[in-house]
Design a protein around this motif. Sequence first.
Motif, short mmCIF file in Angstrom:
data_model
loop_
_atom_site.label_atom_id
_atom_site.label_comp_id
_atom_site.label_asym_id
_atom_site.label_seq_id
_atom_site.Cartn_x
_atom_site.Cartn_y
_atom_site.Cartn_z
N UNK A 213 0.83 -1.21 0.00
CA UNK A 213 0.00 0.00 0.00
C UNK A 213 0.86 1.26 0.00
N UNK A 214 1.93 1.22 0.76
CA UNK A 214 2.82 2.38 0.82
C UNK A 214 3.47 2.62 -0.53
N UNK A 215 3.83 1.56 -1.23
CA UNK A 215 4.42 1.67 -2.56
C UNK A 215 3.46 2.38 -3.52
N UNK A 216 2.20 1.99 -3.52
CA UNK A 216 1.22 2.61 -4.43
C UNK A 216 1.01 4.07 -4.07
N UNK A 217 0.93 4.38 -2.78
CA UNK A 217 0.72 5.77 -2.36
C UNK A 217 1.93 6.63 -2.69
N UNK A 218 3.12 6.06 -2.63
CA UNK A 218 4.32 6.82 -3.00
C UNK A 218 4.36 7.11 -4.50
N UNK A 219 3.78 6.24 -5.31
CA UNK A 219 3.65 6.53 -6.74
C UNK A 219 2.79 7.77 -6.94
N UNK A 220 1.68 7.84 -6.22
CA UNK A 220 0.80 9.01 -6.31
C UNK A 220 1.54 10.27 -5.90
N UNK A 221 2.30 10.17 -4.81
CA UNK A 221 3.05 11.33 -4.33
C UNK A 221 4.07 11.80 -5.36
N UNK A 222 4.76 10.87 -5.99
CA UNK A 222 5.78 11.23 -6.98
C UNK A 222 5.16 11.89 -8.20
N UNK A 223 4.04 11.34 -8.69
CA UNK A 223 3.36 11.96 -9.83
C UNK A 223 2.88 13.37 -9.49
N UNK A 224 2.37 13.53 -8.28
CA UNK A 224 1.92 14.86 -7.84
C UNK A 224 3.08 15.83 -7.77
N UNK A 225 4.22 15.38 -7.25
CA UNK A 225 5.41 16.23 -7.18
C UNK A 225 5.89 16.63 -8.57
N UNK A 226 5.85 15.71 -9.51
CA UNK A 226 6.24 16.02 -10.89
C UNK A 226 5.33 17.10 -11.47
N UNK A 227 4.04 17.01 -11.16
CA UNK A 227 3.11 18.04 -11.64
C UNK A 227 3.38 19.40 -11.03
N UNK A 228 3.69 19.42 -9.74
CA UNK A 228 3.99 20.69 -9.08
C UNK A 228 5.25 21.33 -9.64
N UNK A 229 6.29 20.52 -9.85
CA UNK A 229 7.53 21.05 -10.40
C UNK A 229 7.32 21.58 -11.81
N UNK A 230 6.46 20.92 -12.58
CA UNK A 230 6.22 21.35 -13.96
C UNK A 230 5.56 22.73 -14.01
N UNK A 231 4.78 23.07 -13.00
CA UNK A 231 4.17 24.40 -12.97
C UNK A 231 5.22 25.50 -12.88
N UNK A 232 6.40 25.14 -12.37
CA UNK A 232 7.51 26.09 -12.27
C UNK A 232 8.59 25.78 -13.30
N UNK A 233 8.17 25.11 -14.38
CA UNK A 233 9.04 24.87 -15.55
C UNK A 233 10.26 24.01 -15.25
N UNK A 234 10.15 23.14 -14.26
CA UNK A 234 11.20 22.17 -14.00
C UNK A 234 10.66 20.80 -14.41
N UNK A 235 11.17 20.29 -15.53
CA UNK A 235 10.65 19.06 -16.11
C UNK A 235 11.66 17.92 -15.90
N UNK A 236 11.15 16.75 -15.60
CA UNK A 236 12.01 15.58 -15.41
C UNK A 236 12.73 15.26 -16.71
N UNK A 237 14.05 15.18 -16.65
CA UNK A 237 14.84 14.89 -17.84
C UNK A 237 15.39 16.11 -18.54
N UNK A 238 15.01 17.31 -18.07
CA UNK A 238 15.60 18.51 -18.64
C UNK A 238 14.59 19.46 -19.25
N UNK A 239 14.89 20.77 -19.14
CA UNK A 239 14.05 21.83 -19.68
C UNK A 239 14.87 22.69 -20.63
N UNK A 240 14.33 22.92 -21.82
CA UNK A 240 14.96 23.83 -22.76
C UNK A 240 14.19 25.15 -22.71
#
Length: 309
Positions: A213-240
């Motif tokens: 259960x913790x593994x699945x919930x951590x997936x949700x947390x990571x996806x949410x964090x990726x979305x938050x970072x993208x709002x500030x133009x920080x993209x996983x793998x690099x930003x041009x």
Amino acid sequence: MIKKKNVVLYIGLTLTAALLVIAIFGPVLAPYSLEDNVGIHTEVVNGETKMIVPPIPPFEDINHWLGTDRWGYDVWTMLLFGARYTIFVAFIVAALKVVIGALIGLMMGLRKKQPIWWTTFEEMWGYVPGFLVVYFLLLPITMNPTLSPLTLTSLFVIVMILIGVPSVTSSIREKTIQLKREPFIEASRILGASKWGLIRRHFLPHFRVQFLLLFVLEIVYTLTMMGQLALFNLFVGGTIYQPDSKLYISITKEWAGLIGQARPYLYWGESYLLFVPLCFLVVAILTFHLLAKGLQLHFDHTYKKTRWY
């Protein structure tokens, strides 16, 4: 008595399987490569010659059913190529956080006396905003990077693990302290069981449901964090960053990055370029929420336990 079906779990498993298929076979399923773009051309539609000019909105061209951007790059293709970075990164981060956090938490919890420095660190770290740590650590190397996308993605995984392990450790440590007071644990100790023997024979089997259960919930947390970072133009793998046009472009085309880079299109009348990847990311997050809820209902019914988180 008719057994009630766990519809939530079935839906979660089905959608998870679909996401994994897209992540694994995305580049193979993609109709075009990331370098292919469509220019101004004519097509015969219902016997009439029609001029096609990018950007193409969704469902207006059978060859680009989710549309293209203003440079003619296919949206569906970008989503398929970016799926592996979105899904696999979330899986890897979640798995490593649970494994590392669980091992540290078990070892700490089995100590006779809890170190004050560690419990103080856990309490302190709980007030640290993880988003800011990730953002300011990765921003200098992510914007117009000299490193490869794979290296940048690996650094993102490492940073996410470093900021997330303490919370996992804290949860497992507290549960270990509670469980080691049980009579069967004391009996095993008296009979000479080692610390690793206790972990292997008792703690790991007892915590296997919590780990899943913790593994699945951590997936949700990571996806949410990726979305938050993208709002500030920080993209996983690099930003041009293109200063002339003030555009931020995701190198890997991960879904959160496609959302972040599409914000200017809201003002250019091409909002579908934002909402299409947004729908995919939201569906991914909801999928793992459903999976976690379905697993919780399944285990609660099987073991008659109350929720643990």
